[in-house]
Design a protein around this motif. Structure first.
Motif, mmCIF file in Angstrom:
data_model
loop_
_atom_site.group_PDB
_atom_site.id
_atom_site.type_symbol
_atom_site.label_atom_id
_atom_site.label_comp_id
_atom_site.label_asym_id
_atom_site.label_seq_id
_atom_site.Cartn_x
_atom_site.Cartn_y
_atom_site.Cartn_z
ATOM 1 N N ALA A 186 0.817 -1.216 0.000
ATOM 2 C CA ALA A 186 0.000 0.000 0.000
ATOM 3 C C ALA A 186 0.851 1.267 0.000
ATOM 4 N N GLU A 188 3.673 3.907 -1.068
ATOM 5 C CA GLU A 188 4.371 4.347 -2.273
ATOM 6 C C GLU A 188 5.701 5.006 -1.923
ATOM 7 N N TYR A 271 0.601 6.875 0.176
ATOM 8 C CA TYR A 271 -0.048 5.614 -0.168
ATOM 9 C C TYR A 271 -0.482 5.612 -1.632
ATOM 10 N N LYS A 272 -0.758 4.429 -2.135
ATOM 11 C CA LYS A 272 -1.034 4.333 -3.573
ATOM 12 C C LYS A 272 -2.379 4.928 -3.969
ATOM 13 N N ASP A 273 -3.233 5.267 -2.990
ATOM 14 C CA ASP A 273 -4.500 5.916 -3.332
ATOM 15 C C ASP A 273 -4.385 7.444 -3.337
ATOM 16 N N GLY A 274 -3.165 7.972 -3.166
ATOM 17 C CA GLY A 274 -2.967 9.417 -3.211
ATOM 18 C C GLY A 274 -2.930 10.056 -1.833
#
Lengths: 412, 412
Positions: A186, A188, A271-274
């Protein structure tokens, strides 16, 4: 890598960790230093929550004795063997056991405790911290060398012993909190902040002529002279990237740093969701210490409260690896892996000491470190480390290599 | 209060929540709105992860039909009953079931699903969202009225049904992430950020003459006109404080807001050890939506990455409740409790509509709302609400009272 990502939520070792209502048995290695004193300040404010097992110091014997009496510690150990008599005298009639010497420090770390604050500075902290890990309980880790020099070996030992590692450095405590046990896939990026030190806006010419007196004026933190110089060169941030690599479950490419002169934001995790989670706090080591002692709970700390409206503005800028080559050199050592970070750390200690003695120019600190790593590579000293003895012998070899390089420099 | 602090880690309803490798059965209430479309954008990028159950809209029948075909939804429901024929025509041969009307929206919310995105705007969203809660699975909550108007009743229902509430608002998603399941007694403060809107630096005289055209120019977010006006008055932040009170396990005194014009930091949570955890992200609703869908995991979202060094600076200032009285009025309603927030919300809708129609001056929005609350207090309409019907009847009564007050104002 990723030693810290285990057992985030069960809180086996910390405050109330040994059963509801029971106090936490705490050993403080390096009790007279800055981290040790801040730890004992928190303990003094929560007397019912802690039971002090052992306290240690290297040479400040009177301070150690005073701490042992005040905290009603069971054991006080002084590293310098010649001071055993002084310690015994200072604690006579107190009921506190006393001991002295390097082996006694290791024994102190092995005393049964729920949590060991590992706050001995420098290579001297490595053996006692390894001994604390063997207990398999919580280690509040303030010593940098265990991760920077001995990272692979240390984290393997943490796993083997089922110990729980909580970082006490402000940046790594921030990362730990902002990660909150997230899955590795999860994450980044983990970005540590750097104050930029006293020379953040200086030109190359100014840096070339920088004196120890100038470098020792840190804008935000009051720390020891070694760490303050590391902060002026940005080597400190490089060392912290190496620590972060061993603490958190991410690769080298996911680690970075950003200059943030106010030292309020300590780390940001993307995180990869911004989403980006950040930890902020006014500069006070009692906050990360309290996190490490109480996690996953929180304990009160008497620190200044963050007031963003009063602060007004938080600023950020990219670090400049041309003016601050130590950061580039440290990143290269992290990428090189194996014993390269151990050599980096040893060479940096020699270089900083030489700078403080005015035997080396400011910009030559990073140059000397880089040359030492190159020299170590040539003699085959950059290699996998299998055990602590490997690390200690590489550390000694690197210091010799650095001293050889140093002999070639003229005093500035 | 504190409805969201339950079941943080088991992730029963979200992505992969119904078993490893299985897709998440998702219903989207309000599929043609901004949140609905962003949700479906994420679904389209992760087709294997989601199975769309039902999609609904109020009146955009062609868009709804297109969405139903594209997502292979099982059911499409249009709120406006007169559009049933148009929906049937648009979906003929698609195999998608169709229905229309307010009761059909409620039925759509009851279709078996692992997660319901509750994104119907306004009071129209209340009944369908309550129906979704009855299923006892995950509710990704974008509708504000369930918490602002019906907070006590709604959160009691969430608990009774064992539903899992995940906020989709950027500020509350930020708080949810920065809280990370912390114990209530560890939390000192939850501070939501406000952009300050287009009138942040305006004087009272300028504010008195502000037009709808000026108020609709929001600096950071592209939203519907009602929300944009609420953002200009700061009523939006007041409503969010009320939502936060119902979502998180803290009292009124622990809730506050700070003006942060860049809208990068969305919320800050202060802990008693001095640590502050904050969530940051470029303004893009796909981030909080992805958090709500995937929690406790993370899913990729194609949002802009935060680059603090490029951004340079984040600024903060205290909100001014003299120039922005709506914030003061909303805080007072939160403290008053019972049905005061429901009256606040209803009166604000009337006031904003009147402002957009140029029947009310900008500064009179808050005045009208405050007068309506006072009037409601006088007629005994501020009282505990026992059920949804109580709320709906108070909402209607408050709208009548607000209209009565409005009649006394001259158009500006």
């Amino acid at each position: 890598m990723g030693a810290v990502a285990q057992r985030l939520r069960d809180g086996s070792g910390g405050l109330n960790g040994n059963g509801a209502g029971q106090s936490c048995r705490l050993t403080v290695l390096g009790a007279t230093g800055s981290i040790g004193q801040s730890t004992l300040d928190l303990v003094a404010r929560n007397p019912e929550a802690f039971e002090v097992v052992a306290v240690t110091a290297q040479c400040h014997v009177q301070e150690l004795a005073e701490i042992a009496r005040r905290t009603q510690a069971k054991l006080a150990v002084i590293g310098d063997e010649t001071m055993l008599g002084a310690l015994r005298d200072a604690l006579s009639g107190s009921g506190v056991r006393v001991a002295a010497g390097a082996d006694a420090l290791v024994d102190a770390a092995r005393e049964p405790a729920d949590c060991v604050m590992a706050a001995i500075v420098g290579a001297a902290g490595i053996r006692p911290t390894f001994a604390a890990v063997e207990q398999g309980r919580r280690i509040a880790l303030a010593n940098k060398e265990c991760l920077v020099s001995a990272g692979d070996v240390f984290t393997a030992e943490v796993k083997r012993c089922g110990a729980e590692l909580l970082p006490v450095d402000s940046e790594h405590s921030a990362a730990f909190q902002a990660l909150a046990g997230a899955d590795a896939d999860a994450i980044e990026k983990i970005v540590l902040t750097a104050s930029g030190g006293p020379f953040r806006t200086w030109s190359m010419d100014q840096l070339a002529a920088a004196t120890p007196e100038q470098a020792l004026k840190h804008p935000n933190w009051s720390m020891g002279s070694k760490v303050t110089i590391d902060s002026a060169t940005l080597m400190n941030k490089g060392l912290e990237l190496i620590e972060a690599f061993h603490l958190f479950p991410v690769g080298v490419d996911a680690l970075d740093c950003v200059v943030h002169p106010q030292s309020i934001v300590h780390c940001l995790v993307s995180y990869k969701d911004g989403s980006v989670l950040a930890q902020l706090a006014p500069p006070d080591m009692r906050t990360p210490i309290a996190v490490a002692l109480a996690w996953p709970r929180r304990m009160a700390a008497p620190t200044e409260k963050l007031d963003l409206a009063r602060l007004g503005s938080l600023t950020f800028e990219a670090p400049d690896e041309v003016r601050f080559p130590a950061l580039r050199v440290a990143k290269a050592a992290l990428r090189r892996g194996e014993t390269a970070p151990a050599v980096l750390n040893a060479a940096n200690e020699i270089a900083v000491a030489a700078f403080l003695q005015k035997r080396l120019a400011f910009l030559d600190i990073a140059r000397l470190v880089e040359e030492t790593i190159d020299a170590a590579e040539k003699v085959g000293a950059i290699a996998p480390a299998r055990c602590l003895e490997d690390i200690l012998s590489i550390d000694a070899a690197a210091r010799r290599l650095a001293a050889e390089q140093l002999a070639r420099y003229d005093a500035p």
